[in-house]
Design a protein around this motif. Structure first.
Motif, PDB file in Angstrom:
ATOM      1  N   GLU A 123       7.265   9.861   4.354  1.00 32.72           N
ATOM      2  CA  GLU A 123       7.081   9.907   2.905  1.00 32.72           C
ATOM      3  C   GLU A 123       6.274  11.135   2.483  1.00 32.72           C
ATOM      4  OE1 GLU A 123       5.196   6.210   1.934  1.00 32.72           O
ATOM      5  OE2 GLU A 123       7.104   5.246   1.415  1.00 32.72           O
ATOM      6  N   CYS A 124       5.196  11.409   3.215  1.00 31.89           N
ATOM      7  CA  CYS A 124       4.335  12.549   2.889  1.00 31.89           C
ATOM      8  C   CYS A 124       5.110  13.863   2.951  1.00 31.89           C
ATOM      9  CB  CYS A 124       3.153  12.614   3.851  1.00 31.89           C
ATOM     10  SG  CYS A 124       1.921  11.331   3.597  1.00 31.89           S
ATOM     11  N   ILE A 125       5.887  14.029   4.017  1.00 30.24           N
ATOM     12  CA  ILE A 125       6.618  15.282   4.219  1.00 30.24           C
ATOM     13  C   ILE A 125       7.690  15.470   3.153  1.00 30.24           C
ATOM     14  CG2 ILE A 125       8.223  16.478   5.766  1.00 30.24           C
ATOM     15  CD1 ILE A 125       6.595  15.075   8.075  1.00 30.24           C
ATOM     16  N   LEU A 126       8.495  14.441   2.930  1.00 30.42           N
ATOM     17  CA  LEU A 126       9.585  14.556   1.958  1.00 30.42           C
ATOM     18  C   LEU A 126       9.056  14.691   0.533  1.00 30.42           C
ATOM     19  CD1 LEU A 126      12.240  12.060   3.377  1.00 30.42           C
ATOM     20  CD2 LEU A 126      12.329  14.555   3.359  1.00 30.42           C
ATOM     21  N   ALA A 127       7.989  13.951   0.213  1.00 33.20           N
ATOM     22  CA  ALA A 127       7.405  14.057  -1.124  1.00 33.20           C
ATOM     23  C   ALA A 127       6.879  15.470  -1.365  1.00 33.20           C
ATOM     24  CB  ALA A 127       6.282  13.041  -1.295  1.00 33.20           C
TER      25      ALA A 127
ATOM     26  N   TYR B 229       2.247  10.136  -4.890  1.00 29.88           N
ATOM     27  CA  TYR B 229       3.391   9.279  -4.555  1.00 29.88           C
ATOM     28  C   TYR B 229       3.041   8.281  -3.456  1.00 29.88           C
ATOM     29  CZ  TYR B 229       7.901   7.720  -2.843  1.00 29.88           C
ATOM     30  OH  TYR B 229       8.950   6.924  -2.436  1.00 29.88           O
ATOM     31  N   THR B 230       2.386   8.748  -2.402  1.00 30.82           N
ATOM     32  CA  THR B 230       2.096   7.874  -1.266  1.00 30.82           C
ATOM     33  C   THR B 230       0.846   7.047  -1.466  1.00 30.82           C
ATOM     34  OG1 THR B 230       0.809   9.608  -0.145  1.00 30.82           O
ATOM     35  CG2 THR B 230       3.177   9.501   0.323  1.00 30.82           C
ATOM     36  N   GLY B 231      -0.065   7.517  -2.353  1.00 33.61           N
ATOM     37  CA  GLY B 231      -1.335   6.820  -2.546  1.00 33.61           C
ATOM     38  C   GLY B 231      -2.231   6.959  -1.337  1.00 33.61           C
ATOM     39  N   ALA B 232      -2.004   8.005  -0.527  1.00 35.07           N
ATOM     40  CA  ALA B 232      -2.787   8.215   0.695  1.00 35.07           C
ATOM     41  C   ALA B 232      -3.229   9.656   0.812  1.00 35.07           C
ATOM     42  CB  ALA B 232      -1.970   7.802   1.917  1.00 35.07           C
ATOM     43  N   PRO B 233      -4.335  10.013   0.117  1.00 41.55           N
ATOM     44  CA  PRO B 233      -4.806  11.405   0.167  1.00 41.55           C
ATOM     45  C   PRO B 233      -5.098  11.886   1.579  1.00 41.55           C
ATOM     46  CG  PRO B 233      -5.941  10.186  -1.561  1.00 41.55           C
ATOM     47  CD  PRO B 233      -5.161   9.180  -0.768  1.00 41.55           C
TER      48      PRO B 233
END
Length: 248
Positions: free
Chosen positions: A188-192, A244-248
């Motif tokens: 998710e992090c990479i694609l976002a 988007y991920t809610g995970a800084p």
């Protein structure tokens, strides 16, 4: 150097060389202004990013304006007789600068073309990602960002980090080892991050920066603005991914 005259102003070759030569002091002034505004908007990353982009566009605009002024008269006589330009013409620096620019711009153009051909070949040898986790995550993020444009999602064992390439038909390239080796959150992090680049039209701005690097390879101001653009767009894409991920 034999100049070719055009209109009632300066020779076209001399006008072109002077326009580029003047971009040195004009670029320095524009960078100074951009720095001042960046300080004022230091808490607004998007504004800082756009300030650097606008600064780059202003350098282009000033050069085009100067060229027409030098070529067709008007204010050109005032600018031509300035101390800066008169000194360059008197010392013969302008002619050397003209030759230097052609050699340097030619080398930077060749580098750009070879890079383009390499990426085109790399895309041709890459494979479409069919992994269900990657595909579903990709579609969810596109929906979240309201991105309707179709983007190819490819993987290659010849790269070590993800990136986007292409302007009219953007492509996201992922290292092959990542397809089955990353968790859902990492995917998710990479694609976002990569889709955020496309959403912000960074691939178009990157093309503008590459053209500026070819034409103004000699100008420190252009390289300063491009370095700001590169850093700001990465941090900005990270912020989109974090939201988007809610995970800084």
């Amino acid at each position: 150097m034999n100049f070719i005259y055009s209109g009632s102003g300066l020779p076209s070759s001399e006008a072109f060389a002077l326009s580029l030569f003047d971009s040195l002091w004009q670029g320095a002034f524009i960078v100074l202004c951009v720095w001042c505004f960046r300080f004022l908007f230091r808490k607004h990353l998007r504004v800082q990013y756009m300030l650097s982009v606008v600064g780059l566009i202003f350098i282009f605009t000033c050069s085009i304006f100067n060229y027409f002024e030098f070529s067709f008269g008007g204010l050109s006589s005032l600018v031509r007789d300035s101390f800066f330009n008169a000194w360059a013409d008197r010392t013969g620096l302008l002619e050397w600068f003209y030759v230097f620019w052609f050699l340097g711009a030619g080398l930077f153009l060749l580098r750009f073309l070879f890079s383009h051909l390499y990426l085109k070949r790399l895309i041709g040898q890459s494979q479409v990602i069919y992994n269900e986790n990657w595909r579903s995550t990709y579609e969810n993020i596109k929906l979240h960002f309201h991105l309707e444009k179709e983007i190819l999602l490819l993987h290659s064992d010849r790269i070590t980090s993800a990136f986007i390439t292409g302007v009219l038909k953007p492509v996201i390239l992922i290292p092959s080892s990542w397809v089955s080796g990353l968790s859902l959150k990492e995917t998710e992090c990479i694609l976002a991050h990569e889709i955020a680049h496309i959403r912000s039209k960074d691939h178009w701005i990157n093309l503008l920066a590459q053209i500026a690097e070819i034409i103004y390879f000699f100008n420190p101001a252009v390289h300063i603005l491009i370095s700001h653009i590169k850093l700001d767009r990465e941090v900005q894409a990270d912020q989109f991914a974090c939201r988007y991920t809610g995970a800084p």
